[in-house]
Enzyme design. Structure first.
Site, mmCIF file in Angstrom:
data_model
loop_
_atom_site.group_PDB
_atom_site.id
_atom_site.type_symbol
_atom_site.label_atom_id
_atom_site.label_comp_id
_atom_site.label_asym_id
_atom_site.label_seq_id
_atom_site.Cartn_x
_atom_site.Cartn_y
_atom_site.Cartn_z
ATOM 1 C CB VAL A 11 49.535 -22.712 -21.335
ATOM 2 C CG1 VAL A 11 51.094 -22.605 -21.189
ATOM 3 C CG2 VAL A 11 48.550 -22.032 -20.354
ATOM 4 C CE LYS A 35 43.624 -27.144 -30.282
ATOM 5 N NZ LYS A 35 44.430 -27.123 -28.863
ATOM 6 C CG ASN A 208 46.359 -19.099 -10.582
ATOM 7 O OD1 ASN A 208 47.023 -18.010 -10.898
ATOM 8 N ND2 ASN A 208 46.225 -19.897 -11.591
ATOM 9 N N GLY A 257 35.623 -16.883 -12.383
ATOM 10 C CA GLY A 257 35.498 -17.831 -13.239
ATOM 11 C C GLY A 257 36.745 -18.238 -13.988
ATOM 12 C CB CYS A 260 43.218 -20.593 -14.223
ATOM 13 S SG CYS A 260 43.879 -20.827 -15.990
HETATM 14 C C1 UGA Z 1 44.762 -16.536 -14.185
HETATM 15 C C2 UGA Z 1 45.854 -15.741 -13.706
HETATM 16 O O1 UGA Z 1 45.590 -14.364 -13.473
HETATM 17 C C3 UGA Z 1 47.089 -15.888 -14.461
HETATM 18 O O2 UGA Z 1 48.236 -15.220 -13.845
HETATM 19 C C4 UGA Z 1 47.442 -17.215 -14.762
HETATM 20 O O3 UGA Z 1 48.714 -17.851 -15.358
HETATM 21 C C5 UGA Z 1 46.233 -18.104 -15.191
HETATM 22 O O4 UGA Z 1 44.915 -17.982 -14.078
HETATM 23 C C6 UGA Z 1 46.425 -19.737 -15.348
HETATM 24 O O5 UGA Z 1 46.693 -20.264 -14.390
HETATM 25 O O6 UGA Z 1 46.574 -20.052 -16.348
HETATM 26 P P1 UGA Z 1 42.942 -15.932 -16.176
HETATM 27 O O7 UGA Z 1 42.133 -17.213 -15.705
HETATM 28 O O8 UGA Z 1 43.239 -16.087 -17.487
HETATM 29 O O9 UGA Z 1 44.598 -15.855 -15.259
HETATM 30 O O10 UGA Z 1 42.185 -14.627 -15.721
HETATM 31 P P2 UGA Z 1 42.339 -13.380 -14.716
HETATM 32 O O11 UGA Z 1 42.480 -12.118 -15.380
HETATM 33 O O12 UGA Z 1 43.018 -14.112 -13.564
HETATM 34 O O13 UGA Z 1 40.845 -13.458 -14.347
HETATM 35 C C7 UGA Z 1 40.238 -14.319 -13.582
HETATM 36 C C8 UGA Z 1 38.855 -14.315 -13.136
HETATM 37 O O14 UGA Z 1 38.775 -13.219 -12.287
HETATM 38 C C9 UGA Z 1 38.010 -13.637 -14.378
HETATM 39 O O15 UGA Z 1 36.348 -14.567 -14.040
HETATM 40 C C10 UGA Z 1 37.742 -12.193 -13.858
HETATM 41 O O16 UGA Z 1 36.653 -11.638 -14.637
HETATM 42 C C11 UGA Z 1 37.848 -12.465 -12.417
HETATM 43 N N1 UGA Z 1 38.289 -11.116 -11.828
HETATM 44 C C12 UGA Z 1 39.669 -10.658 -11.916
HETATM 45 C C13 UGA Z 1 37.270 -10.248 -10.921
HETATM 46 O O17 UGA Z 1 36.392 -10.649 -10.734
HETATM 47 N N2 UGA Z 1 37.888 -9.134 -10.287
HETATM 48 C C14 UGA Z 1 39.210 -8.781 -10.419
HETATM 49 O O18 UGA Z 1 39.694 -7.582 -9.790
HETATM 50 C C15 UGA Z 1 40.003 -9.462 -11.099
#
Ligand code: UGA
Length: 432
Positions: A11, A35, A208, A257, A260
């Site tokens: 972030v 870092k 989230n 996973g 977040c």
């Molecule tokens: C998530 C949120 O989408 C962001 O908006 C937020 O800022 C972030 O958490 C955070 O709190 O910092 P992120 O964890 O980077 O983002 O990834 P995502 O794209 O949301 O995916 C999360 C998980 O859900 C992954 O394992 C992905 O493969 C899975 N997923 C996503 C599914 O299984 N199906 C879907 O349709 C979408």
């Protein structure tokens, strides 16, 4: 404006760099000296598409610098953003010790009015606690405002998400910092919603949790599809055309996973419990998520029977595509379960192999994705990397001892796979 970003994790580094990109003078501070030295010498501690180039560009332009001194950061920044980690405690609550320490440190160095902006995901009412703490520790009695400005970046598309967000949330306790916050985001074309600070903090956990709920919902639908011969992708397409529902985050999978969703769900359940509400809906979201992995593992064991002495190829280790992050990765959990049942593993990930080496022992890491299947009894797709769609399937089938492919991300067309001679099992598509 002069902006200080405290914390250079996903972030902090993305946000700080993007603030520089839109014209601000940014100093990124981290107490991890190694870092900071890496960043100062042009290195990047994470893989995030576009970030390395953007850091280099803004450092060269003199708008972005790195420091391990919080005193320097507090002195130089008109607005001080906090992006430190808020990891889970064993009971699911949030460990706020890093953010509390940063609040004390800022207070100790503050001599004039500062806007202190929280970007980390925190429980509702954290802003109030920060105000109390800063007042208590600021011997100079400088004026300040605390603002909640949650981030919605997704790993793997974080730079694009920053530059083109759906909305910018600014939570305040008084109107004073609002013009400066609007100026900071002036170059970004997105609606800005100004709320009270508690609501802003809640927006993040509520968003989230809702997205995680959406994924668990479609994963539950996938179980019904498997029992009835329906196709979850067609169901998602049909549902998603309703604007009230939307197609995004309706991709059935092995489960969600990352650093977040699992953490934020547990935290939000805990926060709700602490204020007297039992958020059973979210408990069910967690349950569906773990069941989804169990159902997938059962498909593997039903097909291969005994896993001991079998060799299984696994494509994908990151928790999602376009990242090297393996925190709470369903792919890693799957590998560990397969190993526990006695399987030998050959694994590949386009970016996450260096990080995976630290947690996966006694597996063969394979550099080329098409070679993973060599001599395997079955191949598993565990992460939705786009490049896996262009696997040389003829070669993969010929490399496998038995042409069995378990697709945890529905990357391939079942009828095409059948034509190619695969025994193909995916998520929520007919009997597969
Ligand atoms: C998530 C949120 O989408 C962001 O908006 C937020 O800022 C972030 O958490 C955070 O709190 O910092 P992120 O964890 O980077 O983002 O990834 P995502 O794209 O949301 O995916 C999360 C998980 O859900 C992954 O394992 C992905 O493969 C899975 N997923 C996503 C599914 O299984 N199906 C879907 O349709 C979408």
């Amino acid at each position: 404006m002069n902006i200080t970003m405290i914390g250079t994790g996903y972030v902090g580094l993305v946000t700080g760099t993007c603030f520089a990109e839109i014209g601000h003078q940014v100093i990124c501070v981290d107490n991890d000296v190694a870092k900071v030295q890496l960043l100062q010498s042009g290195g990047i501690p994470i893989f995030e598409p576009g970030l390395k180039e953007l850091v280099a560009k803004n450092v060269a332009a003199g708008r972005l610098s790195f420091s391990d001194s919080i005193a320097e950061g507090v002195e130089k920044g008109e607005a001080i953003f906090i992006g430190v980690s808020t990891p889970p405690l064993p009971d699911g609550a949030v460990d706020l010790s890093f953010i509390e320490k940063v609040a004390r440190e800022i207070a100790a160095h503050m001599r004039s009015y500062k806007i202190i902006v929280d970007k980390s995901t925190v429980p509702v009412k954290t802003g109030d606690k920060m105000v109390e703490t800063i007042k208590r520790y600021c011997k100079a009695h400088a004026e300040f405002d605390v603002v909640s400005n949650p981030e919605f970046l997704r790993e793997g598309s974080a730079v694009a998400d920053f530059l083109k967000p759906d909305r910018i949330v600014i939570g305040v306790r008084s109107p004073r910092p609002v013009p400066a916050m609007k100026e900071i985001y002036g170059a970004i074309s997105a609606p800005i919603i100004v709320t009270d600070i508690n609501s802003a903090e809640l927006i993040k956990h509520a968003s989230n949790s809702f997205l995680a709920l959406k994924i668990s919902y479609i994963n539950a639908i996938s179980a019904v599809c498997e029992a009835t011969g329906a196709n979850v992708q067609e169901v998602a397409a049909g549902m998603g055309m309703d604007e009230r529902i939307g197609r995004k985050f309706l991709d059935a999978s092995l489960g969600f996973g990352g650093s977040c969703f699992p953490k934020d769900l547990s935290a939000f359940i805990k926060i709700s419990e602490q204020v007297g509400y039992s958020f059973d809906l979210l408990k069910e979201v967690q349950k569906i998520n773990s069941c989804q992995m169990e159902r997938f593992l059962k498909k593997i064991s039903d097909t291969l029977w005994v896993l001991k002495d079998k060799t299984i190829g696994v494509l994908g280790l990151a928790f999602k595509q376009n990242t090297d992050d393996i925190r709470m990765s369903p792919a890693i959990a799957l590998c560990q379960r397969l190993q526990k049942d006695g399987a030998q593993l050959r694994v590949h990930d386009p970016q996450a192999m260096p990080k995976a080496r630290a947690v996966l022992k006694d597996v063969t890491f394979v550099e080329e994705m098409n070679d993973v299947a060599l001599g395997c009894d079955a191949l598993v797709v565990a992460t939705e990397w786009e490049q896996f769609k262009s696997l040389d399937l003829e070669r993969v089938r010929a490399s496998l001892s038995h042409p069995i492919l378990f697709d945890g991300r529905n990357l391939f067309d079942p009828s095409e796979m059948e034509k190619l001679g695969f025994v193909y099992k995916s998520i929520g598509r007919g009997q597969s």
